[in-house]
Structures are given as structure tokens and as C-alpha cells.
Write a protein that holds these residues in place. Sequence first.
Motif, short mmCIF file in Angstrom:
data_model
loop_
_atom_site.label_atom_id
_atom_site.label_comp_id
_atom_site.label_asym_id
_atom_site.label_seq_id
_atom_site.Cartn_x
_atom_site.Cartn_y
_atom_site.Cartn_z
N THR A 103 0.82 -1.20 0.00
CA THR A 103 0.00 0.00 0.00
C THR A 103 0.85 1.26 0.00
OG1 THR A 103 -1.74 -1.18 1.21
CG2 THR A 103 -1.85 1.22 1.22
N ASP A 154 -0.05 6.03 -1.18
CA ASP A 154 -1.07 5.39 -0.35
C ASP A 154 -2.13 4.84 -1.29
OD1 ASP A 154 -3.13 4.63 1.34
OD2 ASP A 154 -2.93 6.36 2.65
N GLY A 170 -4.52 2.96 -0.53
CA GLY A 170 -5.74 2.62 0.19
C GLY A 170 -6.81 3.69 0.17
N ARG A 171 -6.50 4.87 -0.37
CA ARG A 171 -7.48 5.94 -0.33
C ARG A 171 -7.13 7.02 -1.35
NH1 ARG A 171 -5.85 9.50 5.04
NH2 ARG A 171 -3.61 9.10 4.98
N THR A 172 -8.07 7.94 -1.55
CA THR A 172 -7.79 9.18 -2.26
C THR A 172 -7.88 10.32 -1.26
OG1 THR A 172 -10.12 9.39 -2.90
CG2 THR A 172 -8.62 8.32 -4.48
N ILE A 173 -7.06 11.35 -1.50
CA ILE A 173 -6.93 12.44 -0.54
C ILE A 173 -7.09 13.76 -1.27
CG2 ILE A 173 -5.44 13.51 1.21
CD1 ILE A 173 -3.92 10.78 1.32
N THR A 186 -3.92 9.15 -6.13
CA THR A 186 -4.29 9.27 -4.71
C THR A 186 -4.60 10.71 -4.34
OG1 THR A 186 -2.99 7.35 -4.03
CG2 THR A 186 -3.41 9.01 -2.34
N TRP A 187 -3.79 11.62 -4.85
CA TRP A 187 -3.90 13.03 -4.47
C TRP A 187 -4.70 13.86 -5.46
CZ3 TRP A 187 -2.31 14.55 0.29
CH2 TRP A 187 -1.53 13.63 0.99
N VAL A 206 -2.83 -0.29 8.37
CA VAL A 206 -3.22 1.08 8.00
C VAL A 206 -2.28 2.03 8.70
CG1 VAL A 206 -5.01 2.84 8.06
CG2 VAL A 206 -5.64 0.45 7.67
N ASP A 242 -1.23 6.11 9.13
CA ASP A 242 -1.66 7.48 8.89
C ASP A 242 -0.42 8.36 8.79
OD1 ASP A 242 -2.93 9.84 8.57
OD2 ASP A 242 -3.93 9.88 10.52
#
Length: 220
Positions: free
Chosen positions: A13, A122, A124-127, A179-180, A214, A216
Motif C-alpha cells: 500500500t 497510499d 488505500g485511499r484518495t486524498i 491518490t492526491w 493502515v 496514517d
Amino acid sequence: MSADLTLILGSKTYSSWSLRPYLALRHAGLAFEEVVIPLRQADSKARMLAHSPAGKVPALIHRADGGDVTVWDSLAICEYAAELAPDAQLWPRERAARAHARSVSAEMHSGFMDLRRNLFMDLGRTIDRPERLAKAAGDIARIEVLWADCLNRHGGPFLFGAFTIADAMYAPVVTRFQTWKVPLTEASQAYVTAIEGLPAMKDWRAAAAQETLVLDMLLD
């Protein structure tokens, strides 16, 4: 080649440096075993030191007749893969293009610090943090110019026509841009699509999706 190769990786990840040699080895058709060490855990450093004198990932272990060979650092591993599988043409065949590919790979290896600091990998997510894009704006612009130059010179879909180590070096940037939520030119978006369409990239993302760790890393 049998699985005489073992690639030591960090969490899929988050580990941009691990993704690079993974893609190179896959493209070269080299069979390898994987050892994934979760990042930023109490025992991570000790586990990495068991495989690499640098105590970092990635590292490649080659069990060869003359004794085990350990290669650490992403670009060094990619170079080693190019030597093991010359027919895969991990560097362009033509000398000027090869020199260009090595130059853009080295620029990625040692540069773009604002992008590294602000737009970490990352999967695992979009930011949505426009202020971070602003801090990395110079690096983003340089990368888009670099990509456009390579694609225009060599016709795409990858930086030097066919996939090379240069693409492996910039693949984590592709994930960061997604992601960004980085706004991209049409040419850059086409390149992102080409990288994401690689079977090896799809496999990496699928494995990352199965990870439970996970982290942060967004500290501000």
C-alpha cells in the motif's frame, strides 16, 4: 529461471521503492518469491536487516552457484534484473535513448523531494488536499514536461515506447497522482492509464487491497 530470486518488499500500500523493482522483475519474466515486511512496525527494522545490510526495503536475494548475491536499492535491483534478462530490454537498445532513460530514472531516484514530502504513496485511499498539491507544484510540472518529452520522442505508450526501467521508476508517481487527485494533461493521463493497465500493476494493487495494515502518514 527458477525461483532462485527472493524480493524483499515493504507494505504494498505504501512502499513506492518496492514497487519499482517488482515491476522490472515481472516485465523481465524472472520468477521470484516475495517476502513482504510491514512498514513502521516495532520489528520492521530488524526484519529488514535480516535481508539487507542497509536495513531497508527493497532488497533482492539471488541464490547463485557462486554464492548468494544481495542487491539493495531499487535502481540497483532494476539494473541487476536487466543483466539477468537482457532479452527483456529493460533499457532501450539504442545508445542515445538508453542514456536518456538512465538520466530520467536517476532524476526520479534522487530528486522530486517536494513531491515525496507532500504526496506520499497510499493505495488505500484518495486524498483531497489542494494545499499539498501547491507545495509540490514545481515537481508535478517537471514530471509532466519530462513525460511529454519522452512520449513525444518515442511515441508511447510508455516513456521509451516499450516498457523500461524508466517506467518502473515513475510508476509510483502514477499512483501518487491518482491518490492526491492531481489534475493532469491528456498526455499524462494516457500514460497513467498505460501504467495502470500493466498486469503486474494490477496484481500489486490487488495484493495491496488485501493488506490490513493502515498507516496514517498525513501529519498535517
